[in-house]
Design a protein around this motif. Structure first.
Motif, PDB file in Angstrom:
ATOM      1  N   LYS A   1       1.003  -1.047  -0.011  1.00 48.21           N
ATOM      2  CA  LYS A   1       0.186   0.039  -0.037  1.00 48.21           C
ATOM      3  C   LYS A   1       0.953   1.462  -0.023  1.00 48.21           C
ATOM      4  N   THR A   2       1.978   1.234   0.781  1.00 51.92           N
ATOM      5  CA  THR A   2       2.714   2.397   0.735  1.00 51.92           C
ATOM      6  C   THR A   2       3.621   2.160  -0.492  1.00 51.92           C
ATOM      7  N   LEU A   3       4.190   1.446  -1.076  1.00 53.24           N
ATOM      8  CA  LEU A   3       4.910   1.343  -2.446  1.00 53.24           C
ATOM      9  C   LEU A   3       3.905   1.818  -3.473  1.00 53.24           C
ATOM     10  N   ASP A   4       2.512   1.698  -3.380  1.00 57.72           N
ATOM     11  CA  ASP A   4       1.718   2.236  -4.511  1.00 57.72           C
ATOM     12  C   ASP A   4       1.800   3.689  -4.554  1.00 57.72           C
ATOM     13  N   THR A   5       2.311   4.533  -3.709  1.00 52.43           N
ATOM     14  CA  THR A   5       2.038   5.923  -3.769  1.00 52.43           C
ATOM     15  C   THR A   5       3.579   6.427  -4.292  1.00 52.43           C
ATOM     16  N   LYS A   6       3.673   7.660  -4.532  1.00 57.17           N
ATOM     17  CA  LYS A   6       4.854   8.170  -5.022  1.00 57.17           C
ATOM     18  C   LYS A   6       5.679   8.334  -3.634  1.00 57.17           C
ATOM     19  N   ALA A   7       5.052   9.017  -2.709  1.00 58.21           N
ATOM     20  CA  ALA A   7       5.649   9.141  -1.332  1.00 58.21           C
ATOM     21  C   ALA A   7       6.239   7.911  -0.632  1.00 58.21           C
ATOM     22  N   GLY A   8       5.566   7.032  -0.924  1.00 59.43           N
ATOM     23  CA  GLY A   8       5.945   5.535  -0.213  1.00 59.43           C
ATOM     24  C   GLY A   8       7.245   5.140  -1.055  1.00 59.43           C
ATOM     25  N   MET A   9       7.185   5.224  -2.270  1.00 57.04           N
ATOM     26  CA  MET A   9       8.348   4.824  -3.122  1.00 57.04           C
ATOM     27  C   MET A   9       9.650   5.619  -2.856  1.00 57.04           C
ATOM     28  N   ASP A  10       9.590   6.962  -2.826  1.00 56.62           N
ATOM     29  CA  ASP A  10      10.539   7.599  -2.298  1.00 56.62           C
ATOM     30  C   ASP A  10      10.950   7.358  -0.812  1.00 56.62           C
ATOM     31  N   ARG A  11      10.127   6.858   0.027  1.00 60.87           N
ATOM     32  CA  ARG A  11      10.546   6.738   1.479  1.00 60.87           C
ATOM     33  C   ARG A  11      11.500   5.492   1.176  1.00 60.87           C
ATOM     34  N   ALA A  12      11.138   4.727   0.569  1.00 63.77           N
ATOM     35  CA  ALA A  12      12.103   3.327   0.276  1.00 63.77           C
ATOM     36  C   ALA A  12      13.546   3.750  -0.354  1.00 63.77           C
TER      37      ALA A  12
END
Length: 348
Positions: A186-197
């Motif tokens: 769910k996190t990776l599905d967002t741009k913010a989540g991908m940037d976080r990783a």
């Protein structure tokens, strides 16, 4: 008289041929392609040879069943392989490209297989995990346990090694950053989540001595002292431990993956391939593989059939799976290209 005798001999030949079993008149066969090494050696010993002994079906082996080669065979209608193996991301890429036969319940009975491992286009073969391997020389009193520990360079100093591909690393990075296992994709599905990783990966990058491309590399780097910890596959680390290298693994967190056996679209020996796939998921047959490679069965009924001394090596025991995140192959099939490009940029 001669004409009559020849006619009688001809009739006798037909009668004898009809009485012989199929294996004696036209041997059944199929072709299997995997990735060589200890993995294919284990498949041969645990599954292929016993399957041939039980059924009489001869198996010819090949290696390197990359998607591009499979696609070329299917596109030109010159399919040479019947069963091929791959991880979940490659399975989904091939399925989306129409390269694999759909596996129906009428073809293969998967009632004993873990529901989380099932897929319409491949039969689960084994479970393996990305875990932390560490040097027992660098950490004689115990090494990193969690992915957060892997990122903690103050508590656990020294050089690391990471895969040169993003699958399982993005998951580990988010777990290290405090994301709950249920929220990873769910996190990776967002741009913010991908940037976080990716930012978490950039954080550890100064301490990465090597981005490995072969599963043997992190084991060698740990054994030589080039690095003190690595993210890698449990089976490779176990092989290093078995050979006497000063390596240990942590099972406090892991990213579990499923290996699959697929039937290539247009396989010339499809009937034999189906028999083989039904064979490898029988619980007693699944249990054999752990004698050769430290990968776990996809059928829970297999666990009690495995010697207790070997169960501690496996990623699919109930206690190990309780601490594992299963890699979401549907997510990776949809995002692998973009994630790979972003990861390459972060590495550089």
């Amino acid at each position: 008289m001669t004409r009559m005798r020849n006619k009688m001999l001809g009739m006798l030949t037909v009668m004898v041929a009809a009485a012989l079993p199929l294996s004696a008149t036209a041997a059944e066969e199929m072709t299997f392609a995997s990735w060589g090494g200890a993995y294919q050696d284990g498949i041969r010993a645990a599954w292929m040879k016993p399957f041939t002994q039980e059924t009489g079906i001869q198996i010819t082996e090949d290696t390197n069943p990359v998607i591009a080669r499979i696609k070329a065979m299917v596109d030109t209608h010159q399919v040479q392989w019947d069963v091929v193996t791959a991880g979940g991301a490659s399975l989904m890429q091939g399925a989306q490209s129409g390269l694999f036969e759909k596996i129906t319940p009428a073809m293969v009975d998967e009632s004993d297989v873990l529901p989380a491992a099932r897929n319409d286009y491949g039969v689960p073969s084994e479970i393996f995990s990305t875990v932390i391997g560490y040097s027992t020389k660098a950490f004689p009193n115990g090494g990193p346990k969690t992915f957060a520990d892997f990122w903690d360079v103050k508590k656990f100093p020294g050089k690391r090694t990471l895969p040169d591909k993003p699958d399982t690393v993005l998951e580990a990075a988010l777990l290290a950053d405090g994301v709950a296992p249920a929220d990873i994709y769910k996190t990776l599905d967002t741009k913010a989540g991908m940037d976080r990783a990716l930012n978490k990966i950039r954080e550890i990058k100064p301490y990465v001595a090597m981005w490995w491309s072969s599963g043997a590399q992190p084991v060698q780097a740990l054994g030589s002292g080039e690095v003190v910890m690595a993210l890698g596959w449990n089976g490779r680390f176990q092989a290093g431990i078995d050979s006497g290298l000063p390596i240990a693994m942590s099972w406090s967190q892991s990213v579990a993956q499923v290996g699959y056996f697929m039937i290539v679209k247009g396989a010339p020996d499809k009937a034999q391939a189906i028999k083989f796939l039904n064979y490898i998921i029988r619980p007693e047959v699944q249990a054999r593989f752990s004698k050769y490679v430290a990968y776990g069965p996809v059928t829970p009924k297999s666990i009690p059939l495995i010697d207790k001394s070997l169960q501690g090596r496996l990623p699919s025991t109930p206690d190990r799976l309780a601490n594992a995140v299963f890699m979401n192959i549907n997510w990776w099939a949809a995002h692998s290209l973009a994630a790979g490009e972003a990861y390459n940029t972060a590495m550089q």
